[in-house]
Design an enzyme around this catalytic site. Structure first.
Site, mmCIF file in Angstrom:
data_model
loop_
_atom_site.group_PDB
_atom_site.id
_atom_site.type_symbol
_atom_site.label_atom_id
_atom_site.label_comp_id
_atom_site.label_asym_id
_atom_site.label_seq_id
_atom_site.Cartn_x
_atom_site.Cartn_y
_atom_site.Cartn_z
ATOM 1 N N VAL A 1 -33.993 0.967 32.143
ATOM 2 C CA VAL A 1 -34.008 -0.425 32.592
ATOM 3 C C VAL A 1 -33.652 -1.367 31.439
ATOM 4 O O VAL A 1 -32.849 -2.288 31.596
ATOM 5 C CB VAL A 1 -35.376 -0.780 33.219
ATOM 6 C CG1 VAL A 1 -35.420 -2.251 33.626
ATOM 7 C CG2 VAL A 1 -35.648 0.106 34.432
ATOM 8 N N CYS A 2 -34.244 -1.124 30.267
ATOM 9 C CA CYS A 2 -33.949 -1.967 29.099
ATOM 10 C C CYS A 2 -32.505 -1.786 28.654
ATOM 11 O O CYS A 2 -31.831 -2.753 28.293
ATOM 12 C CB CYS A 2 -34.901 -1.642 27.950
ATOM 13 S SG CYS A 2 -36.633 -1.919 28.358
ATOM 14 N N ASP A 3 -32.034 -0.552 28.679
ATOM 15 C CA ASP A 3 -30.653 -0.237 28.331
ATOM 16 C C ASP A 3 -29.702 -1.072 29.187
ATOM 17 O O ASP A 3 -28.814 -1.752 28.662
ATOM 18 C CB ASP A 3 -30.412 1.262 28.538
ATOM 19 C CG ASP A 3 -28.989 1.694 28.261
ATOM 20 O OD1 ASP A 3 -28.768 2.386 27.261
ATOM 21 O OD2 ASP A 3 -28.093 1.365 29.067
#
Length: 164
Positions: free
Chosen positions: A57-59
């Site tokens: 998700v952060c990627d």
């Protein structure tokens, strides 16, 4: 404000920030292990708070902002996480992230506590976005209710484009 991680409520340290508040000072570590304060930044800024760059998700979030930052005009985008600066450097290099500036809150947890994003139970930052104008006034705030979900990209872009 209610924030969850995988559906379970979490406790955030610090105070919730709102539109119109002044962005509080903080100290984070740059990738060269030198400190960076809010006063070291200028102009219109987007501060992303994420748990860890090296998660799906952060990627996706950081890659998306990295692609869009040029279309935002004269706006700087910073991403704060608890990842060590060495890991941030490696991840950004491996993924071609050159428009978003990664900073680490691992040492003092100052950013997390100043922005109300430090998750006590996890020792990580919650997902949030703060758009700050050139006078250090917050013009947009989004605390993502479920840490594993994305922020409202279009709302952030619009806020960044209209901030002065």
């Amino acid at each position: 404000m209610s924030i969850t991680f995988k559906g379970s409520p979490v406790t955030l340290a610090g105070s919730e920030l709102k539109v119109g508040d002044k962005m509080p000072d903080f100290v984070v570590m740059k990738n060269d292990m030198t400190p960076m304060h809010l006063s070291d930044t200028k102009g219109v800024r987007v501060f992303l708070s994420v748990p860890s760059l090296d998660t799906p998700v952060c990627d996706l979030e950081v890659r998306t902002f990295n692609q869009e930052v040029a279309s935002l005009g004269d706006v700087s985008v910073y991403v704060a996480s608890m990842d060590l600066p060495f890991a941030q450097t490696r991840w950004c290099g491996a993924n071609g992230i050159d428009n978003v500036i990664s900073v680490s809150d691992f040492k003092d947890r100052s950013f997390g506590k100043a922005t109300g994003t430090y998750v006590n139970e996890l020792g990580l930052l919650a997902r949030a976005v703060f758009v700050v104008d050139s006078n250090n006034e917050i013009t947009y705030v989004e605390y993502v209710p479920e840490i594993g979900e994305q922020p409202s990209f279009e709302s952030v872009y619009m806020a960044a484009r209209t901030a002065k």
